[in-house]
Design a protein around this motif. Structure first.
Motif, PDB file in Angstrom:
ATOM      1  N   ARG A   1     -32.116 -43.700  15.486  1.00 49.10           N
ATOM      2  CA  ARG A   1     -31.239 -44.402  16.417  1.00 49.10           C
ATOM      3  C   ARG A   1     -31.992 -44.792  17.687  1.00 49.10           C
ATOM      4  N   LEU A   2     -32.795 -43.871  18.234  1.00 45.41           N
ATOM      5  CA  LEU A   2     -33.542 -44.184  19.443  1.00 45.41           C
ATOM      6  C   LEU A   2     -34.591 -45.269  19.187  1.00 45.41           C
ATOM      7  N   VAL A   3     -35.239 -45.228  18.036  1.00 46.31           N
ATOM      8  CA  VAL A   3     -36.184 -46.283  17.691  1.00 46.31           C
ATOM      9  C   VAL A   3     -35.467 -47.633  17.626  1.00 46.31           C
ATOM     10  N   GLY A   4     -34.272 -47.642  17.068  1.00 48.45           N
ATOM     11  CA  GLY A   4     -33.498 -48.876  17.005  1.00 48.45           C
ATOM     12  C   GLY A   4     -33.131 -49.397  18.383  1.00 48.45           C
ATOM     13  N   ILE A   5     -32.731 -48.498  19.270  1.00 46.99           N
ATOM     14  CA  ILE A   5     -32.419 -48.902  20.642  1.00 46.99           C
ATOM     15  C   ILE A   5     -33.676 -49.437  21.323  1.00 46.99           C
ATOM     16  N   GLY A   6     -34.799 -48.716  21.143  1.00 48.22           N
ATOM     17  CA  GLY A   6     -36.050 -49.182  21.721  1.00 48.22           C
ATOM     18  C   GLY A   6     -36.445 -50.561  21.204  1.00 48.22           C
ATOM     19  N   TYR A   7     -36.212 -50.808  19.930  1.00 53.66           N
ATOM     20  CA  TYR A   7     -36.523 -52.100  19.327  1.00 53.66           C
ATOM     21  C   TYR A   7     -35.744 -53.217  20.012  1.00 53.66           C
ATOM     22  N   ARG A   8     -34.478 -52.959  20.291  1.00 51.71           N
ATOM     23  CA  ARG A   8     -33.659 -53.962  20.963  1.00 51.71           C
ATOM     24  C   ARG A   8     -34.057 -54.135  22.431  1.00 51.71           C
ATOM     25  N   LEU A   9     -34.797 -53.170  22.963  1.00 54.45           N
ATOM     26  CA  LEU A   9     -35.293 -53.271  24.338  1.00 54.45           C
ATOM     27  C   LEU A   9     -36.720 -53.814  24.405  1.00 54.45           C
ATOM     28  N   GLY A  10     -37.270 -54.199  23.258  1.00 56.49           N
ATOM     29  CA  GLY A  10     -38.575 -54.847  23.251  1.00 56.49           C
ATOM     30  C   GLY A  10     -39.710 -54.053  22.640  1.00 56.49           C
ATOM     31  N   ILE A  11     -39.432 -52.852  22.124  1.00 59.27           N
ATOM     32  CA  ILE A  11     -40.488 -52.064  21.483  1.00 59.27           C
ATOM     33  C   ILE A  11     -40.926 -52.738  20.183  1.00 59.27           C
ATOM     34  N   ARG A  12     -42.255 -52.867  19.995  1.00 65.16           N
ATOM     35  CA  ARG A  12     -42.775 -53.503  18.790  1.00 65.16           C
ATOM     36  C   ARG A  12     -43.776 -52.618  18.039  1.00 65.16           C
ATOM     37  N   ASP A  13     -44.221 -51.534  18.659  1.00 62.85           N
ATOM     38  CA  ASP A  13     -45.104 -50.582  17.995  1.00 62.85           C
ATOM     39  C   ASP A  13     -44.534 -49.185  18.188  1.00 62.85           C
ATOM     40  N   VAL A  14     -44.426 -48.432  17.093  1.00 65.58           N
ATOM     41  CA  VAL A  14     -43.940 -47.056  17.142  1.00 65.58           C
ATOM     42  C   VAL A  14     -44.986 -46.169  16.488  1.00 65.58           C
ATOM     43  N   ARG A  15     -45.390 -45.121  17.210  1.00 69.29           N
ATOM     44  CA  ARG A  15     -46.329 -44.173  16.621  1.00 69.29           C
ATOM     45  C   ARG A  15     -45.757 -42.770  16.719  1.00 69.29           C
ATOM     46  N   PHE A  16     -45.729 -42.075  15.586  1.00 68.80           N
ATOM     47  CA  PHE A  16     -45.255 -40.696  15.547  1.00 68.80           C
ATOM     48  C   PHE A  16     -46.424 -39.755  15.794  1.00 68.80           C
ATOM     49  N   THR A  17     -46.171 -38.771  16.653  1.00 71.22           N
ATOM     50  CA  THR A  17     -47.206 -37.837  17.056  1.00 71.22           C
ATOM     51  C   THR A  17     -46.652 -36.419  17.010  1.00 71.22           C
ATOM     52  N   GLY A  18     -47.434 -35.468  17.520  1.00 73.14           N
ATOM     53  CA  GLY A  18     -46.990 -34.082  17.600  1.00 73.14           C
ATOM     54  C   GLY A  18     -47.479 -33.466  18.883  1.00 73.14           C
ATOM     55  N   GLY A  19     -47.993 -32.226  18.798  1.00 68.32           N
ATOM     56  CA  GLY A  19     -48.310 -31.477  17.603  1.00 68.32           C
ATOM     57  C   GLY A  19     -48.859 -32.291  16.444  1.00 68.32           C
ATOM     58  N   GLU A  20     -48.528 -31.846  15.270  1.00 72.19           N
ATOM     59  CA  GLU A  20     -48.935 -32.506  14.038  1.00 72.19           C
ATOM     60  C   GLU A  20     -47.699 -32.964  13.290  1.00 72.19           C
ATOM     61  N   PRO A  21     -47.471 -34.284  13.209  1.00 77.31           N
ATOM     62  CA  PRO A  21     -46.242 -34.773  12.562  1.00 77.31           C
ATOM     63  C   PRO A  21     -46.081 -34.336  11.116  1.00 77.31           C
ATOM     64  N   LEU A  22     -47.190 -34.089  10.400  1.00 78.10           N
ATOM     65  CA  LEU A  22     -47.071 -33.655   9.007  1.00 78.10           C
ATOM     66  C   LEU A  22     -46.474 -32.255   8.884  1.00 78.10           C
ATOM     67  N   MET A  23     -46.313 -31.548  10.007  1.00 74.92           N
ATOM     68  CA  MET A  23     -45.640 -30.254   9.980  1.00 74.92           C
ATOM     69  C   MET A  23     -44.134 -30.408   9.825  1.00 74.92           C
ATOM     70  N   ARG A  24     -43.621 -31.627  10.004  1.00 70.90           N
ATOM     71  CA  ARG A  24     -42.197 -31.875   9.777  1.00 70.90           C
ATOM     72  C   ARG A  24     -41.990 -32.208   8.299  1.00 70.90           C
ATOM     73  N   PRO A  25     -41.273 -31.361   7.540  1.00 71.58           N
ATOM     74  CA  PRO A  25     -41.034 -31.666   6.125  1.00 71.58           C
ATOM     75  C   PRO A  25     -40.195 -32.919   5.925  1.00 71.58           C
ATOM     76  N   ASP A  26     -39.432 -33.315   6.959  1.00 73.03           N
ATOM     77  CA  ASP A  26     -38.572 -34.498   6.850  1.00 73.03           C
ATOM     78  C   ASP A  26     -39.218 -35.729   7.470  1.00 73.03           C
ATOM     79  N   LEU A  27     -40.554 -35.747   7.562  1.00 73.39           N
ATOM     80  CA  LEU A  27     -41.230 -36.872   8.205  1.00 73.39           C
ATOM     81  C   LEU A  27     -40.959 -38.194   7.501  1.00 73.39           C
ATOM     82  N   ALA A  28     -40.947 -38.188   6.173  1.00 78.40           N
ATOM     83  CA  ALA A  28     -40.683 -39.434   5.448  1.00 78.40           C
ATOM     84  C   ALA A  28     -39.296 -39.972   5.784  1.00 78.40           C
ATOM     85  N   GLU A  29     -38.316 -39.086   5.948  1.00 82.21           N
ATOM     86  CA  GLU A  29     -36.977 -39.535   6.322  1.00 82.21           C
ATOM     87  C   GLU A  29     -36.977 -40.122   7.732  1.00 82.21           C
ATOM     88  N   ILE A  30     -37.757 -39.522   8.627  1.00 79.73           N
ATOM     89  CA  ILE A  30     -37.872 -40.061   9.987  1.00 79.73           C
ATOM     90  C   ILE A  30     -38.435 -41.476   9.939  1.00 79.73           C
TER      91      ILE A  30
END
Length: 384
Positions: free
Chosen positions: A76-105
């Motif tokens: 939802r926040l990525v969608g709001i950011g997109y409507r505010l002009g965001i064009r690049d999104v990068r997921f970070t951490g820590g280590e994002p691969l530590m999230r088992p639900d990363l693909a869903e994100i």
């Protein structure tokens, strides 16, 4: 006893920052005319390594699971950011691969913002096992943190003997077509001797290497300006082995200056974040894993969007709003307004504003372009 930055945020508790003087625009603009198009989203404080410049040996204090943003909230926040002009999104951490639900994100973010480029900063451990699901979910590219290809040295720097897993992850990313695969290496006195070998390896394997001057974001707060390995020093070392030709930046907001290696097409980038500050062209905004907006790496003030996502909402306000309003939270318009206010208050450089004295500045006086505000959170807690 060594002091450790625990990574606890300072969240504004008494309303949003002032927007006095802000122009009537949807864009995430700040007082210096910069507009954010690049969003960094930390999804966890956990990591499978313990890099000396990023985390204490014992890791960061755990964030309770209930305090982490969920995949739906991130989408939802990525969608709001997109409507505010965001064009690049990068997921970070820590280590994002530590999230088992990363693909869903990634999948929810792609659905909410179909026009953005989605990437991830990772140490690549385990990427070979998950790259397929991440590409299917909408991941476009990866940046891999890699400071040495010498196994013994890697283990010393990261406090973990896991270089083979990292290299397997890089190869999997290449095989999956996540191009270009970029490698990030932090410049330190202990990594300088191996810099040329790392560049040779990157060129051989078709990766784009970028060296980063170390900023005072270490958890142990041992950063010393006098120990900094500068871009100039690195160029001297690399120039002894390679013919380097300056080619500039890909775009004005790109942090890395590029050099062609031995005539190209391979290049090497240097992010001289200390000695050649590029803050004047910064186009980034950041979300921490707990859902706070951090407008600057070194700006300790954070605005809590998670509280808005999860807050109650009265029926009258819901009826008056034309934007999406969930049953148990604020409207997209309210969240966007808080985000816009956070960005309007963005400091000019390194957490400091022009002409604003700060007794806590390090690396130089507050008015010095090379000075930094002393951040209360380490890189591992903020998200890179």
């Amino acid at each position: 006893m060594t002091a450790v930055a625990l990574g606890l945020p300072r969240v504004r508790s008494s309303g949003a920052p002032s927007t006095l003087g802000r122009p009537d625009t949807e864009a995430l603009v700040d007082r210096y005319g910069r507009v954010a198009h690049d969003l960094r989203v930390s999804v966890t404080e956990k990591c499978s390594l313990r890099c000396t410049y990023c985390m204490p040996a014992e890791g960061l204090p755990a964030i309770p699971r209930k305090d982490l943003l969920t995949p739906a909230e991130i989408g939802r926040l990525v969608g709001i950011g997109y409507r505010l002009g965001i064009r690049d999104v990068r997921f970070t951490g820590g280590e994002p691969l530590m999230r088992p639900d990363l693909a869903e994100i990634v999948r929810r973010s792609r659905a909410a913002a179909p026009g953005v480029r989605i990437s991830m900063t990772t140490n690549a451990i385990g990427l070979d096992k998950r790259v397929g699901e991440l590409v299917d979910a909408g991941l476009d590219r990866v940046n891999v943190s890699l400071d040495s290809i010498d196994r013994r040295h890697f283990a010393e720097l990261t406090r973990r003997d896991r270089l083979p897993q990292v290299l397997a992850g890089i190869q999997a990313a290449l095989d999956a077509g996540l191009s270009p695969v970029k490698l990030n290496a932090v410049l330190m006195p202990e990594t300088l001797a191996g810099a040329a070998e790392l560049l040779a390896w990157a060129v051989e394997h078709g990766c784009r290497l970028r060296f980063i001057e170390q900023m005072p974001l270490d958890a142990d707060q041992n950063w010393d300006r006098d120990q900094l390995v500068s871009a100039e020093r690195l160029l001297d070392v690399l120039g002894a082995r390679f013919d380097l030709t300056p080619v500039g930046r890909e775009d004005p907001s790109a942090p890395a200056e590029e050099w062609a290696v031995d005539g190209g097409p391979a290049t090497v980038g240097i992010i001289a974040s200390v000695t050649r500050s590029f803050c004047g062209d910064c186009d980034r905004t950041r979300l921490t894993a707990e859902g706070t907006v951090r407008s600057c790496l070194f700006g300790n003030e954070e605005v809590d969007l998670r509280a808005l996502l999860r807050s109650g909402h009265d029926a009258g306000s819901r009826a008056a709003s034309r934007t999406h309003v969930p049953d148990d939270g604020a409207s997209d318009a309210q969240i966007a307004a808080a985000w816009q206010a956070a960005m309007w208050a963005k400091p000019f450089a390194h957490g400091l504003d022009r002409g604003a004295p700060d007794a806590g500045a390090i690396g130089g006086p507050a008015g010095d372009p090379e000075a930094f505000a002393r951040t209360e959170r380490s890189m591992g807690a903020i998200g890179g």
